[in-house]
Design a protein around this motif. Sequence first.
Motif, short mmCIF file in Angstrom:
data_model
loop_
_atom_site.label_atom_id
_atom_site.label_comp_id
_atom_site.label_asym_id
_atom_site.label_seq_id
_atom_site.Cartn_x
_atom_site.Cartn_y
_atom_site.Cartn_z
N SER A 63 38.90 46.52 40.80
CA SER A 63 37.50 46.22 40.01
C SER A 63 36.50 45.66 41.42
N ASN A 114 34.41 49.81 36.51
CA ASN A 114 34.98 48.97 37.46
C ASN A 114 36.17 48.13 36.73
N MET A 115 35.82 47.60 35.57
CA MET A 115 36.89 46.51 35.01
C MET A 115 37.37 47.07 33.78
N GLY A 141 39.93 48.85 36.09
CA GLY A 141 40.83 47.78 36.36
C GLY A 141 41.92 47.91 35.30
N HIS A 186 30.54 40.71 37.54
CA HIS A 186 29.74 41.48 36.91
C HIS A 186 28.30 41.83 37.56
N LEU A 246 32.73 43.25 27.86
CA LEU A 246 31.67 43.41 28.66
C LEU A 246 30.38 43.34 27.92
N SER A 258 44.79 45.24 39.51
CA SER A 258 43.73 45.18 38.37
C SER A 258 42.26 44.78 39.11
N VAL A 259 42.47 43.31 39.51
CA VAL A 259 41.45 42.50 40.06
C VAL A 259 40.81 43.11 41.40
N VAL A 287 41.42 36.73 33.67
CA VAL A 287 40.61 37.80 33.52
C VAL A 287 40.98 38.60 32.26
N GLY A 312 42.65 41.99 31.85
CA GLY A 312 43.01 43.25 31.89
C GLY A 312 44.38 43.88 31.75
N ASN A 340 29.96 48.51 35.33
CA ASN A 340 30.86 47.30 34.96
C ASN A 340 32.06 47.63 34.33
#
Lengths: 243, 302
Positions: free
Chosen positions: B149, B112-113, B117, B2, B91, B145-146, B69, B71, B109
């Motif tokens: 991101s 990205n995620m 992601g 983050h 988030l 995904s990871v 995580v 996603g 963020n």
Amino acid sequence: MHHATLDQWARGSSALHRRDARVKWLVLVAYLAALSATRSLFPMCVLGFAALAAGAIRLGRLPFAGVLARAGVVAPFAGVITLFTWLGGEGGRALAVLVRSYLSAVAVLVLVGTTPLPTLLSGLTSLGVPRFLVLVVQFLYRYLFVLSEQAQHMRLAAASRGWQAGRWRPDPAGFRAAAGVAAALFLSSQAKAQAVHRAMLARGFQGRLVTLAPPALSIADLWFLAAGVGACAGLWLAANLFG
Amino acid sequence: MHIPDGLLSVPVWAGLSLVSAPAVAAAARRAQQQTEACRVPLLGMTGAFVFAAQMVSFPVGGGTSAHLVGGVLLALTLGPAAAVVVMTAILFVQALVFQDGGLLALGANVFNMALAGVAAGYLPCAIWGAGRWRAGAILVGGMLSVGVSGVLALAELTLSGVRIPATLLGVSAALFLINGVLEGVITLALLRGVKRIDAGLLTRTTAQSGAGWTVIGLLAVLVALAAALFASQAPDILESLTEKTGVASRARALLWSPLADYQTWWLGGSWISKLAAGLVGLVLIYLACLGIGKLSARFRSR
């Protein structure tokens, strides 16, 4: 627990607590944007931004030490970046990164510490954020601590049976056990969601949370907005003229 | 990963917020159409689950543990559009209540995620669907995904003028890879556990796959690839610029010499030395994290 302290702060009463949530959002964004747009942070300018943050803490009657300590959460990430910028031979810029992210965290804490989350969220709705998203955030925040507590109980139960997370040898059985715990937690969350929904239907839920109409902006709110945005814009201008 | 406030430059956070806001609004509209009103509490509760599941540590050996995580799990259980909304909500709460990630950086963020992601994590499942390759799709999805991101976050920092040394970039890439594999394995294990307890739950929700999400997922992966190329080239570009303008004299820090320019001092300048420097960095970071973890555990138990 973290949230308990924040909620306690948010229930206080002060001039800042009484300001409209929409106005506080706008001033916060102005502050963060001004801080981010000020490229060269020389000492006077840092003092100016820090003074604004300190003034807001004072106005909101928040405990100085508590806010300053809590804002330190940003230190690990910003610290690594600072360290590498420093090692790259740019000491001034490294310091600026640290100051900027720390003051930003303080500013966000002042907002959350002087406004209860439901009020903050309904302020966002009237600023145009999708109602559906806000509704999801509201439910998430409401049940976050219920499920976290359940997870903690499960962890405690596992630990009391001799379970350990950080073993040196690969531990497939432990991994499967953890997956089972997470799966049980997941299913319990789904069942809770259904129960909550039935209870809401029973009370006449029709797809949106009904709140009292957001109070009209008072004169004091408008003054606060003008002063806050004006101060941030002034600092930004001054920094770019003299920096 | 983050990003807090204060690191991204104005064009980066403003530009990404301009991309993220309409995308999340569209996802919210779509999720609202697809889900009956009864699923609003479900979305919030599943988001709360992802939060709480971070307290469940999965032992992975070497004295460390990993956590979910979320996603891919969200995309598979709620559908990708709702997963974007729930991830954004997560988030948002993290930034606001836990100071984990900045508020101005929220757009970045979320991009990205929550957007890239989730879309990249859902891509293998959108292509392979619920067939025989499902387990593989989930594994690859977790990794994508990871990885996507993380790479995007690094590229945004580089684009904002934060100088990340090449060694650190390599180490981060390796960490993303490891974490991505773990995310896939954890998601798979969790879904299997759910299936063992209640087999009916997952068949109801995983039927949707569509050409739309395949395209969006591919787009996310492509953007991340471009970002990875940019992030790995940027230090060289910046370095050649500084050398041309003649300010390189101070830029070479003495302190950084042991692992400077990817090379370990006892090896030549080949790719082996780059790999070695990366590995040494990885081991150092691992040991540091282990030490910090042990210390904090000791403090907590007091």
